[in-house]
Design an enzyme around this catalytic site. Structure first.
Site: not given
Ligand SMILES: Cc1ncc(COP(=O)(O)O)c(C=O)c1O
Lengths: 293, 394
Positions: A74, A85
């Site tokens: 990824e 995040d």
């Protein structure tokens, strides 16, 4: 006449809901679909932020991950404001942007990688990046450089269906949506319908890198999802960092996704290849061997 | 017609671009906010608190010396006289009542100037609910009095240390907190920004401003409509409140005043409608300042409440459709207005509001015009900045 609209006719005839979408190029499975058709368990997907630790680390990282036996990679497109995040990925993104990473440069790097690698590649980023590149341009470019799938955590299901589904399908890209412990069963079914490739199962409602370990409550959630008999395979992500969490994840899903822990390993490394080999070995540990036996 | 659809779009702006982790909370709000706000007991409680606790209605004051100076009839909508000193409390009262009805036990908020943080800490104290306020490290330094007030009110102030360490980053941190606490927490956003239904919900809570203007103007001028309404725009909540009941009265000019910082072209600015382009910020498709690659640009303004790289989707729509006229005001112009208004009217405005006053120097109007300036807040929190620059302007 109002009653003769297609909508009304469909409803009264009680025809099947329009949930089956033809995949273009049906005889040729995508790299991601190929992987999942051949391998059902212990799938390891590793995330890294493009442009970190160095601007030109992309190729070495991908080739090392492939060499180490990772199944999917990824590739994170660094973003200034990554809402989903935690600090580790935020900081790696800031370093990458400071290093000068741009989408065009990343596409060039990935194109170069594709000459020597056949590992499935997934681009992960925030939808504003796609919008600014021009949605159609972005999807076409992805396909042309050999990207296989997308994860766009802030692209809502509604917008995807209404505006982008056709474009992404026509480009032949897979797309993974996220589910969390709070996602309702109806919504999970909908997401299963819209996903191609695999479902990204968020282990615990959190930002990336936030929580360690796997609790009983989470296991109840994994079991609940398993009972749903979804059509897509599932990878478990968020909070997977080592052999222990990876092997637990593999008991409840087809595999797992690791991000922050790998970024931490790359931090300050002098030898990306060696760090990567050691990291993947650490994660896989003896679990895989035990399973094979 | 200015309208919002059920997916939260004003024209092409709005929507809810949020990670799945936020979906349950945002969807719960979307499904319930109108129903809750329409409920008679909710309305009664909201209105009672606005009256007895906030001190509403806020006066509409004919500023005679300013009017004489600018040769027009200038009215000031005195949101600075609200409890806690700004319009922000209209929204936090509404949202705390809503959070109670949703059964939430923990409140989070972001703040720039600290006014929204104080207004949130205040209503949390009022209701005995735990309160955590995210504030950029830079803003913690430049708005020290408000940080102290939040502490005094029992809130925890958590510094946002990422990015520009200002309002944008405080908002990111608040959103991340909400993702990590999906069940017991309500996020009280302080402006008409964020994913649907926030822009609409906050605009409705702030709409009390223009609701009062309708009858106050009728009372004082014989007409409900002014000719011009001027408001500063950070995220856009005080402006949304002042415009709300006039949005579809095209004869009323709406002026949206943005912070130009050191100058629109200087690279140190927060003039989003001039420098921004379409994109996504904090879950909303709107106008924002960004690089060609979609990286959000760190804004700059002397005023912490205007130091934001986006504007709410309603304002993006109003500006792009020509309904509202944007005006950019520099730090220097705003400071000059702050000193000028203080000594002309005996009112020390917030630095944010000072930008709105400066618009009088920029726009065209007639001497017969009735102009309402939304005096969004008082300047107590900015005294240190005002004192620091005082000698340069006198
Ligand atoms: C007094 C005052 N006016 C205006 C603003 C800007 O916010 P908004 O555009 O949401 O009204 C702030 C924000 O902190 C403020 O404190």
């Amino acid at each position: 006449m109002v009653l003769s609209t297609g909508y009304w006719v469909t409803r009264t005839k009680n025809s099947l809901p329009n949930t089956h979408y033809p995949i273009p190029n049906t005889q040729k499975m995508s790299r991601i679909q190929q992987l999942f058709s051949e391998k059902k368990e212990n799938i390891l997907n590793i995330y890294f932020t493009a442009g970190f630790p160095k601007l030109d680390s992309t190729k070495e990282i991908i080739l090392s991950l492939e060499e180490a036996g990772v199944d999917l990679v990824e590739v994170g497109m660094p973003y200034s404001d990554p809402l989903a995040d935690g600090p580790t990925i935020q900081q790696s993104g800031q370093v990458a942007l400071k290093n000068g990473m741009t989408l065009d440069l990343l596409f060039e790097q990935l194109e170069a990688v594709r000459n020597s690698s056949s590992i499935p590649l997934i681009l992960m980023g925030y939808f504003n990046q796609v919008m600014q590149y021009g949605e159609q341009n972005f999807f076409t470019r992805c396909k042309n450089v050999g990207i296989d799938g997308l994860i766009l955590p802030d692209l809502p299901v509604y917008e995807y269906e209404t505006y982008y589904k056709t474009m992404i399908e026509e480009a032949g890209l897979d797309i993974s949506f996220l589910i969390t412990p709070q996602t309702s069963p109806e919504r999970i079914k909908k997401i299963d319908e819209l996903t191609s490739g695999f479902i990204y199962m968020v282990s615990n409602s959190s930002i990336t890198g936030a929580k360690k370990g796997i609790s009983d409550k989470q296991i109840a959630y994994f079991n609940r999802i398993n009972k749903m008999n979804l059509s897509n395979p599932r990878l478990l992500g968020f909070g997977i960092s080592n052999h222990e969490t990876f092997s637990t994840a593999c008991q409840y899903a087809n595999g797992a996704i690791i991000g922050s822990a790998y970024i931490n390993a790359l931090n300050n490394t002098k030898d990306i290849n060696r760090t990567t080999m050691e990291f993947v070995e650490m994660v896989k540990g003896q679990a895989i061997d035990a399973k094979i036996l | 017609m200015i309208t919002i659809d059920n997916k939260g779009y004003y024209g092409e702006f709005g929507g809810a671009f949020i990670p799945e982790m936020l979906h349950p909370n945002v969807e719960e709000l979307r499904q319930l906010y109108l129903e809750i706000m329409d409920d008679e007991t909710f309305k009664k409680e909201f209105q009672q608190l606005l009256r007895d606790y906030v001190g509403r209605p806020s006066p509409l004051y004919l500023a005679e010396r300013l009017s004489a100076h600018y040769n027009a009839s200038i009215y000031l909508k005195r949101e600075d006289l609200n409890h806690t000193g700004a319009h922000k409390i209209n929204n936090t009262i509404g949202q705390i009542l809503l959070a109670q009805r949703l059964g939430k036990k923990r409140i989070i908020a972001e703040t720039g100037a600290g006014q929204h943080g104080v207004a949130t800490a205040t209503v949390c104290a009022l209701k005995g609910i735990k309160c955590i306020v995210y504030m950029g490290e830079v803003d913690i330094k430049r708005q020290a009095p408000n940080v102290a007030r939040m502490k005094m009110l029992g809130a925890e102030v958590r510094p946002a240390r990422s990015g520009s360490k200002t309002l944008k980053d405080a908002t990111n941190e608040a959103i991340r907190d909400w993702i990590n606490n999906p069940e017991d927490t309500h996020y009280i956003i302080g402006s008409v920004v964020g994913p649907h239904p926030y822009p609409d919900m906050v605009a409705r809570f702030q709409s009390v401003i223009s609701e009062e203007m309708l009858w106050q103007l009728l009372d004082q001028t014989g007409k409900e409509d002014p000719d011009i309404i001027i408001a500063c725009v950070g995220g856009g909540s005080n402006a949304a409140g002042a415009y709300y009941h006039y949005l579809n009265r095209e004869q009323v000019r709406l002026i949206a005043v943005e912070a130009a910082g050191l100058g629109v072209e200087s690279g140190e600015s927060a003039a989003t409608s001039v420098l921004g382009s379409k994109g996504i910020i904090h879950g909303s498709r709107t106008l924002l300042m960004q690089t060609p690659d979609g990286q959000i640009i760190e804004p700059y303004s002397i005023s912490a409440g205007l130091d934001y790289p986006g504007i709410g989707p309603l304002h993006a729509h109003l500006i792009k459709s020509g309904r509202a006229e944007p005006v950019s005001i520099t730090d220097k112009e705003a400071l000059a207005s702050a000193y000028f208004v203080s000594q002309k009217e005996g009112i020390i405005p917030a630095l944010e509001t000072a930008h709105a006053f400066s618009a009088l120097e920029k726009i065209k109007y007639n001497s017969t015009d009735v102009i309402v300036i939304n005096l969004s807040g008082r300047g107590d929190k900015d005294l240190e900045t005002y004192i620091k620059h005082y000698d340069k302007f006198h």
